[in-house]
Design a protein around this motif. Sequence first.
Motif, PDB file in Angstrom:
ATOM      1  N   THR A 734       0.833  -1.209   0.000  1.00 33.34           N
ATOM      2  CA  THR A 734       0.000   0.000   0.000  1.00 33.34           C
ATOM      3  C   THR A 734       0.865   1.254   0.000  1.00 33.34           C
ATOM      4  O   THR A 734       0.600   2.216  -0.739  1.00 33.34           O
ATOM      5  N   SER A 735       1.909   1.246   0.809  1.00 31.24           N
ATOM      6  CA  SER A 735       2.810   2.403   0.870  1.00 31.24           C
ATOM      7  C   SER A 735       3.509   2.633  -0.466  1.00 31.24           C
ATOM      8  O   SER A 735       3.607   3.774  -0.939  1.00 31.24           O
ATOM      9  N   ILE A 736       3.970   1.561  -1.093  1.00 29.20           N
ATOM     10  CA  ILE A 736       4.666   1.692  -2.388  1.00 29.20           C
ATOM     11  C   ILE A 736       3.696   2.147  -3.471  1.00 29.20           C
ATOM     12  O   ILE A 736       4.013   3.038  -4.274  1.00 29.20           O
ATOM     13  N   GLU A 737       2.507   1.554  -3.488  1.00 27.97           N
ATOM     14  CA  GLU A 737       1.524   1.892  -4.530  1.00 27.97           C
ATOM     15  C   GLU A 737       1.096   3.358  -4.435  1.00 27.97           C
ATOM     16  O   GLU A 737       1.055   4.072  -5.444  1.00 27.97           O
ATOM     17  N   LEU A 741       1.812   6.371  -7.134  1.00 30.46           N
ATOM     18  CA  LEU A 741       0.673   7.133  -7.643  1.00 30.46           C
ATOM     19  C   LEU A 741       0.847   8.629  -7.390  1.00 30.46           C
ATOM     20  O   LEU A 741       0.652   9.458  -8.294  1.00 30.46           O
ATOM     21  N   GLY A 742       1.248   8.998  -6.174  1.00 32.05           N
ATOM     22  CA  GLY A 742       1.404  10.414  -5.851  1.00 32.05           C
ATOM     23  C   GLY A 742       2.572  11.055  -6.563  1.00 32.05           C
ATOM     24  O   GLY A 742       2.458  12.158  -7.119  1.00 32.05           O
ATOM     25  N   LEU A 743       3.710  10.365  -6.592  1.00 25.77           N
ATOM     26  CA  LEU A 743       4.908  10.945  -7.203  1.00 25.77           C
ATOM     27  C   LEU A 743       4.781  11.052  -8.715  1.00 25.77           C
ATOM     28  O   LEU A 743       5.277  12.003  -9.320  1.00 25.77           O
ATOM     29  N   LEU A 757      -1.688   0.573 -16.188  1.00 23.41           N
ATOM     30  CA  LEU A 757      -1.012  -0.727 -16.302  1.00 23.41           C
ATOM     31  C   LEU A 757       0.232  -0.763 -15.430  1.00 23.41           C
ATOM     32  O   LEU A 757       0.544  -1.787 -14.802  1.00 23.41           O
ATOM     33  N   CYS A 758       0.940   0.350 -15.373  1.00 24.21           N
ATOM     34  CA  CYS A 758       2.132   0.422 -14.525  1.00 24.21           C
ATOM     35  C   CYS A 758       1.758   0.325 -13.041  1.00 24.21           C
ATOM     36  O   CYS A 758       2.500  -0.267 -12.253  1.00 24.21           O
ATOM     37  N   LEU A 830      10.233   3.628 -13.406  1.00 20.02           N
ATOM     38  CA  LEU A 830      11.351   4.127 -12.603  1.00 20.02           C
ATOM     39  C   LEU A 830      10.889   4.376 -11.162  1.00 20.02           C
ATOM     40  O   LEU A 830      11.595   4.007 -10.205  1.00 20.02           O
ATOM     41  N   LEU A 831       9.718   4.961 -11.007  1.00 25.30           N
ATOM     42  CA  LEU A 831       9.183   5.195  -9.661  1.00 25.30           C
ATOM     43  C   LEU A 831       8.858   3.870  -8.962  1.00 25.30           C
ATOM     44  O   LEU A 831       9.100   3.727  -7.761  1.00 25.30           O
ATOM     45  N   ALA A 832       8.329   2.903  -9.713  1.00 22.15           N
ATOM     46  CA  ALA A 832       8.004   1.598  -9.117  1.00 22.15           C
ATOM     47  C   ALA A 832       9.263   0.918  -8.596  1.00 22.15           C
ATOM     48  O   ALA A 832       9.296   0.428  -7.455  1.00 22.15           O
ATOM     49  N   GLY A 833      10.326   0.906  -9.417  1.00 22.36           N
ATOM     50  CA  GLY A 833      11.579   0.288  -8.995  1.00 22.36           C
ATOM     51  C   GLY A 833      12.235   1.033  -7.846  1.00 22.36           C
ATOM     52  O   GLY A 833      12.719   0.422  -6.886  1.00 22.36           O
ATOM     53  N   SER A 834      12.232   2.365  -7.912  1.00 20.07           N
ATOM     54  CA  SER A 834      12.901   3.169  -6.878  1.00 20.07           C
ATOM     55  C   SER A 834      12.177   3.071  -5.536  1.00 20.07           C
ATOM     56  O   SER A 834      12.820   2.924  -4.484  1.00 20.07           O
ATOM     57  N   CYS A 835      10.839   3.149  -5.558  1.00 20.63           N
ATOM     58  CA  CYS A 835      10.075   3.064  -4.305  1.00 20.63           C
ATOM     59  C   CYS A 835      10.207   1.674  -3.680  1.00 20.63           C
ATOM     60  O   CYS A 835      10.294   1.546  -2.455  1.00 20.63           O
TER      61      CYS A 835
END
Length: 887
Positions: A734-737, A741-743, A757-758, A830-835
Amino acid sequence: MLRQVIHRGLQSFFYKLGLFVSRHPVFFLTVPAVLTIIFGFSLLNRFQPDTDLESLVAPSHSLAKIERSLASSLFSLDQSKSQLYSDLHTPGRYGRVILLSKPGGNILHQADVILQIHRAVLEMKVNYKGYNYTFSHLCVLRNQDKKCVLDDIISVLEDLRQAALSNKTTARVQVSYPNTKLKDGRSSFIGHQLGGVTEVPNSKDQRVKSARAIQITYYLQTYGSVTQDLIGEKWESEFCKLMHKMQLDHQDLQLYSLASFSLWKDFHQTSLLARGKILVSLMLILLTATLSSSMKDCLRSKPFLGLLGVLTICISSVTAAGIFFITDGKYNSTLLGIPFFAMGHGTKGVFELLSGWRRTRENLPFKDRVADAYSDVMVSYTMTSSLYFIAFGMGASPFTNIEAVKVFCQNMCVSILLNYFYIFSFFGSCLVFAGQLEQNRYHSIFCCKIPSAEYLDRKPVWFQTMMNDGHQHTSHHETNPYQHHFIQHFLREHYNEWITNIYVKPFVVILYLIYASFSFMGCLQINDGANIINLLASGSPSVSYALIQQKYFSNYSPVIGFYIYEPLEYWNGTVQEDLKTLSQGFNTVSWIEQYYQYLRVGNISATNKSDFISILQSSFLKKPEFQHFKNDIIFSKAGDENNIIASRLYLVARTSENTQREAVELLEKLRPLSLIQSIKFIVFNPTFVFMDHYGLSVTMPVLISGFGILLVLILTFFLVIHPLGNFWLILSVTSIELGVLGLMTLWNVDMDCISILCLIYTLNFAIDHCAPLLYTFVLATEHTRTQCIKNSLQEHGTAILQNVSSFLIGLVPLLFVPSNLTFTLFKCLLLAGSCTLLHCFVILPVFLTFFPPSKKHHKKKKRAKRKEREEIECIEIQENPDHVTAV
């Protein structure tokens, strides 16, 4: 008890599977390779792009499509598409051009040049099977005189040219904006044909002083025949070429052209631009995987396994693509994300199996080591693969209203299944062969026998370095030579101590608060991405056209068709007031308004049905300036009595540059009125088909997928080995998702089909990397939480770091693809991998030391066992005092 039984049963099953694979490696290597060859040929033979952009990105089921069918049954949309102006979503075949003057110039002073270009378009010929076709053969015809439908701005330009030829000043030809009076007496709305307008100060009739741009559209007839469509496509192609040629001939003007095929062509252009970059991305991932799997130890280093792991995912993706095309699938550019999605999940399984191999005991036979690795890793990998399948399966369900998202999710489900099969079969076989080479002491790169230590001592340093098998580092105190892997060494000796330091923890908490604040701020600013240019190549003609159109022709919304589909008492004063109320605030193009004005000017009374319809038919519609309104009224005759059974008018609202958003707001305001008003009407514009409830349609897949994963994790609370593992996993995901979404919103990414999809992928990517770390932590039996998280990072940190680094490095080439679609893909992934990396290596290692599960009961159990062992030793010494002497 049930949890332990299930867990042990799965471990036993995968142990046997690993043994079976290790005993038949050739079979499990050959079958996937043969499947790839078979389906790879089908990929080449059956490849076909999807050319229907509306069916892909517009909501499949929407009220706007029903309204379109109803409006079309009343009035032919093909005949009225010139009145139902739409920015980029005009139905049927057409050619459109914007002519822009230089800064400070007045486009109206160049009427002669524009009319020359116009004549060139009319005279342009298209050859098809020996016959030449011009615009007059293909155009939409007017009902009253069977002439081609042309924009009214052409009449204005001809008046200006005639005035110039007769030595009159252009000021005598008065052009008003947005409504102007034509030479034949008609009042015409030119708000979408004249742009960048400066009005004469204090002018009551809104006279135009100067204008920067003119937009002209050439509408082609749509008969539904294949031949007509082919001729129309050739005409559009020649039209774009002609505009390019005219741009070279007229340097004082800037020409921007658009045709009906332009959007699809520029949408598909992304795939052509990205082909080379995807190959570069693959090379980077291969290089990263190879280097991260290497060690100084030439015996235990596994560079080729890293390489083969990436190739395993590649051939499984080729097989999945072949299956897609065999089942009559059509390619579209949104599918560009599948190789990256599949690689991110597949390589995680590869690196986990490699880490599992390193954790096995070296003194075991290689087949048993493979079985142990399967038993250790495949349980977790099976769980994460199942959640991938559930998430994308929910995205492929009938609840998904965007066809592009549904097709993508269907492909991802097939890719996940094949990834799973290829990893335990093809890559498992590669692991068996690598293990056999290691057991027989063969070099991991050169595949030659490693010489003895005595032989190496007599050789030069470079030879010793190349043939070093780590014998000088190994001692009888060291049970695991794989600890010398550079990532594992870094984590064990440096990072684990640093991140669990008590002075670092406050800064991590502050970092997370900052992260959560920005994420929350971004979540409050989410925008839907209904704008089609978000999916097009960034430097394409369609994007250039759309930007110019938005800059100069966004003062007014698309023309909204207002269809009254039931008989109405138009002569009734109450009805007239209701119509005025509904059209209040709009610029109207209406036969009703013109007719009422005609009656007032002529002081004619029409307060009953017979007079109203009689004067309308016999007088008003006979006037040349009002004849075109015949197309807006449907009469029926019952005996001697005439009735108006349906009619239409057009509404245009004043808007800003964000035309599409305001058009959606207009739709949402007008549509509810049709349910509560006594006047039964519908509103329609072709743009509504793409934007009707787009935000809900595009967010539904990620909501359904997230709910599906959450439900599975909750239902398996009492089936997994420790329920707190699921609890922590839900919080982490939940925190990562929400962070992604916000960033991504703060990074100017809208909610379109690619970003959705991402987000679905982010759910699974987070589970993929957090789950092994969390379950190892909650099952650990060390004395303190700090020691437990250190062991968890040491066990899974290498695989997580290897996979995320390969994934992020593979995204870099997407930056160099000039496309809005790939920019969105790059930003979101990039945000998915970094978070995910931030949570696995920074946030979770600190927060898990504060909160449950507690490790005190493990400490008490160990103390009790140690005390019991000491008591047993004392009893043995008392019973056998000679043993002490012997020792």
